[in-house]
Design a protein around this motif. Structure first.
Motif, PDB file in Angstrom:
ATOM      1  N   MET A   1       0.822  -1.190   0.000  1.00  0.00           N
ATOM      2  CA  MET A   1       0.000   0.000   0.000  1.00  0.00           C
ATOM      3  C   MET A   1       0.873   1.263   0.000  1.00  0.00           C
ATOM      4  O   MET A   1       0.560   2.218  -0.697  1.00  0.00           O
ATOM      5  N   VAL A   2       1.918   1.234   0.798  1.00  0.00           N
ATOM      6  CA  VAL A   2       2.805   2.393   0.873  1.00  0.00           C
ATOM      7  C   VAL A   2       3.538   2.578  -0.455  1.00  0.00           C
ATOM      8  O   VAL A   2       3.719   3.708  -0.917  1.00  0.00           O
ATOM      9  N   ALA A   3       3.909   1.455  -1.093  1.00  0.00           N
ATOM     10  CA  ALA A   3       4.622   1.547  -2.367  1.00  0.00           C
ATOM     11  C   ALA A   3       3.722   2.197  -3.428  1.00  0.00           C
ATOM     12  O   ALA A   3       4.178   3.030  -4.216  1.00  0.00           O
ATOM     13  N   VAL A   4       2.457   1.832  -3.432  1.00  0.00           N
ATOM     14  CA  VAL A   4       1.534   2.424  -4.391  1.00  0.00           C
ATOM     15  C   VAL A   4       1.364   3.907  -4.111  1.00  0.00           C
ATOM     16  O   VAL A   4       1.353   4.734  -5.026  1.00  0.00           O
ATOM     17  N   ALA A   5       1.247   4.260  -2.842  1.00  0.00           N
ATOM     18  CA  ALA A   5       1.068   5.669  -2.481  1.00  0.00           C
ATOM     19  C   ALA A   5       2.299   6.497  -2.840  1.00  0.00           C
ATOM     20  O   ALA A   5       2.182   7.680  -3.170  1.00  0.00           O
ATOM     21  N   LEU A   6       3.475   5.897  -2.807  1.00  0.00           N
ATOM     22  CA  LEU A   6       4.696   6.636  -3.132  1.00  0.00           C
ATOM     23  C   LEU A   6       4.981   6.669  -4.632  1.00  0.00           C
ATOM     24  O   LEU A   6       5.585   7.616  -5.124  1.00  0.00           O
ATOM     25  N   LEU A   7       4.545   5.644  -5.359  1.00  0.00           N
ATOM     26  CA  LEU A   7       4.842   5.587  -6.790  1.00  0.00           C
ATOM     27  C   LEU A   7       3.774   6.242  -7.660  1.00  0.00           C
ATOM     28  O   LEU A   7       4.062   6.649  -8.788  1.00  0.00           O
ATOM     29  N   MET A   8       2.564   6.338  -7.177  1.00  0.00           N
ATOM     30  CA  MET A   8       1.477   6.854  -8.006  1.00  0.00           C
ATOM     31  C   MET A   8       1.675   8.324  -8.416  1.00  0.00           C
ATOM     32  O   MET A   8       1.513   8.643  -9.594  1.00  0.00           O
ATOM     33  N   PRO A   9       2.003   9.258  -7.528  1.00  0.00           N
ATOM     34  CA  PRO A   9       2.167  10.655  -7.969  1.00  0.00           C
ATOM     35  C   PRO A   9       3.249  10.858  -9.031  1.00  0.00           C
ATOM     36  O   PRO A   9       2.994  11.534 -10.034  1.00  0.00           O
ATOM     37  N   PRO A  10       4.445  10.264  -8.899  1.00  0.00           N
ATOM     38  CA  PRO A  10       5.428  10.452  -9.977  1.00  0.00           C
ATOM     39  C   PRO A  10       4.981   9.826 -11.301  1.00  0.00           C
ATOM     40  O   PRO A  10       5.243  10.383 -12.372  1.00  0.00           O
ATOM     41  N   LEU A  11       4.300   8.687 -11.225  1.00  0.00           N
ATOM     42  CA  LEU A  11       3.824   8.068 -12.456  1.00  0.00           C
ATOM     43  C   LEU A  11       2.766   8.934 -13.135  1.00  0.00           C
ATOM     44  O   LEU A  11       2.770   9.091 -14.357  1.00  0.00           O
ATOM     45  N   LEU A  12       1.869   9.516 -12.362  1.00  0.00           N
ATOM     46  CA  LEU A  12       0.861  10.404 -12.940  1.00  0.00           C
ATOM     47  C   LEU A  12       1.502  11.655 -13.521  1.00  0.00           C
ATOM     48  O   LEU A  12       1.076  12.148 -14.571  1.00  0.00           O
ATOM     49  N   LEU A  13       2.521  12.187 -12.852  1.00  0.00           N
ATOM     50  CA  LEU A  13       3.222  13.355 -13.361  1.00  0.00           C
ATOM     51  C   LEU A  13       3.896  13.033 -14.698  1.00  0.00           C
ATOM     52  O   LEU A  13       3.805  13.820 -15.648  1.00  0.00           O
ATOM     53  N   CYS A  14       4.516  11.873 -14.794  1.00  0.00           N
ATOM     54  CA  CYS A  14       5.154  11.474 -16.061  1.00  0.00           C
ATOM     55  C   CYS A  14       4.113  11.307 -17.153  1.00  0.00           C
ATOM     56  O   CYS A  14       4.349  11.688 -18.308  1.00  0.00           O
ATOM     57  N   LEU A  15       2.955  10.752 -16.809  1.00  0.00           N
ATOM     58  CA  LEU A  15       1.896  10.584 -17.787  1.00  0.00           C
ATOM     59  C   LEU A  15       1.403  11.934 -18.303  1.00  0.00           C
ATOM     60  O   LEU A  15       1.229  12.119 -19.511  1.00  0.00           O
ATOM     61  N   VAL A  16       1.218  12.893 -17.406  1.00  0.00           N
ATOM     62  CA  VAL A  16       0.749  14.220 -17.817  1.00  0.00           C
ATOM     63  C   VAL A  16       1.794  14.905 -18.696  1.00  0.00           C
ATOM     64  O   VAL A  16       1.458  15.518 -19.716  1.00  0.00           O
ATOM     65  N   LEU A  17       3.054  14.806 -18.335  1.00  0.00           N
ATOM     66  CA  LEU A  17       4.105  15.415 -19.153  1.00  0.00           C
ATOM     67  C   LEU A  17       4.205  14.748 -20.523  1.00  0.00           C
ATOM     68  O   LEU A  17       4.396  15.425 -21.543  1.00  0.00           O
ATOM     69  N   ALA A  18       4.070  13.427 -20.575  1.00  0.00           N
ATOM     70  CA  ALA A  18       4.128  12.728 -21.857  1.00  0.00           C
ATOM     71  C   ALA A  18       2.946  13.130 -22.736  1.00  0.00           C
ATOM     72  O   ALA A  18       3.112  13.325 -23.942  1.00  0.00           O
ATOM     73  N   LEU A  19       1.761  13.261 -22.158  1.00  0.00           N
ATOM     74  CA  LEU A  19       0.604  13.683 -22.945  1.00  0.00           C
ATOM     75  C   LEU A  19       0.766  15.112 -23.439  1.00  0.00           C
ATOM     76  O   LEU A  19       0.337  15.447 -24.539  1.00  0.00           O
ATOM     77  N   GLY A  20       1.380  15.975 -22.643  1.00  0.00           N
ATOM     78  CA  GLY A  20       1.632  17.343 -23.074  1.00  0.00           C
ATOM     79  C   GLY A  20       2.581  17.397 -24.261  1.00  0.00           C
ATOM     80  O   GLY A  20       2.366  18.142 -25.219  1.00  0.00           O
ATOM     81  N   ARG A  21       3.630  16.583 -24.217  1.00  0.00           N
ATOM     82  CA  ARG A  21       4.570  16.545 -25.346  1.00  0.00           C
ATOM     83  C   ARG A  21       3.910  15.973 -26.585  1.00  0.00           C
ATOM     84  O   ARG A  21       4.136  16.446 -27.708  1.00  0.00           O
ATOM     85  N   TYR A  22       3.079  14.961 -26.398  1.00  0.00           N
ATOM     86  CA  TYR A  22       2.358  14.375 -27.535  1.00  0.00           C
ATOM     87  C   TYR A  22       1.427  15.407 -28.163  1.00  0.00           C
ATOM     88  O   TYR A  22       1.364  15.539 -29.381  1.00  0.00           O
ATOM     89  N   GLU A  23       0.725  16.168 -27.335  1.00  0.00           N
ATOM     90  CA  GLU A  23      -0.186  17.191 -27.843  1.00  0.00           C
ATOM     91  C   GLU A  23       0.578  18.259 -28.624  1.00  0.00           C
ATOM     92  O   GLU A  23       0.147  18.684 -29.694  1.00  0.00           O
ATOM     93  N   GLU A  24       1.710  18.693 -28.101  1.00  0.00           N
ATOM     94  CA  GLU A  24       2.515  19.689 -28.816  1.00  0.00           C
ATOM     95  C   GLU A  24       2.987  19.157 -30.162  1.00  0.00           C
ATOM     96  O   GLU A  24       2.975  19.877 -31.162  1.00  0.00           O
ATOM     97  N   ARG A  25       3.374  17.886 -30.186  1.00  0.00           N
ATOM     98  CA  ARG A  25       3.861  17.298 -31.438  1.00  0.00           C
ATOM     99  C   ARG A  25       2.733  17.180 -32.457  1.00  0.00           C
ATOM    100  O   ARG A  25       2.921  17.441 -33.641  1.00  0.00           O
ATOM    101  N   VAL A  26       1.542  16.815 -32.002  1.00  0.00           N
ATOM    102  CA  VAL A  26       0.418  16.668 -32.920  1.00  0.00           C
ATOM    103  C   VAL A  26      -0.045  18.026 -33.422  1.00  0.00           C
ATOM    104  O   VAL A  26      -0.311  18.207 -34.607  1.00  0.00           O
ATOM    105  N   LEU A  27      -0.148  19.007 -32.536  1.00  0.00           N
ATOM    106  CA  LEU A  27      -0.651  20.313 -32.935  1.00  0.00           C
ATOM    107  C   LEU A  27       0.362  21.116 -33.738  1.00  0.00           C
ATOM    108  O   LEU A  27      -0.016  22.060 -34.421  1.00  0.00           O
TER     109      LEU A  27
END
Length: 69
Positions: A1-27
């Motif tokens: 449970m602690v591992a999920v709580a510690l890993l989830m925020p960085p993983l979500l941050l990476c996902l948001v940054l990757a989607l932002g780069r993808y959007e810039e590349r597409v647009l």
């Protein structure tokens, strides 16, 4: 449970940054003509998810209303 709580925020941050780069590349590949009208100035679209059914009028030889059994 602690591992999920510690890993989830960085993983979500990476996902948001990757989607932002993808959007810039597409647009970046979108070419806008300088003489193009803005979307709000165009006539409204006539597309509908469910088209209207044509009205069915009864033939002239059939009486409208109840049918004899």
């Amino acid at each position: 449970m602690v591992a999920v709580a510690l890993l989830m925020p960085p993983l979500l941050l990476c996902l948001v940054l990757a989607l932002g780069r993808y959007e810039e590349r597409v647009l970046k590949n979108v070419h806008v003509r300088p003489d193009a009208q803005p979307r709000h100035a165009l006539p409204p679209s006539r597309l509908r998810a469910v088209p209207d059914l044509p009205t069915r009028e009864p033939p002239a030889d059939e009486p409208s209303g109840r049918h004899a059994a």
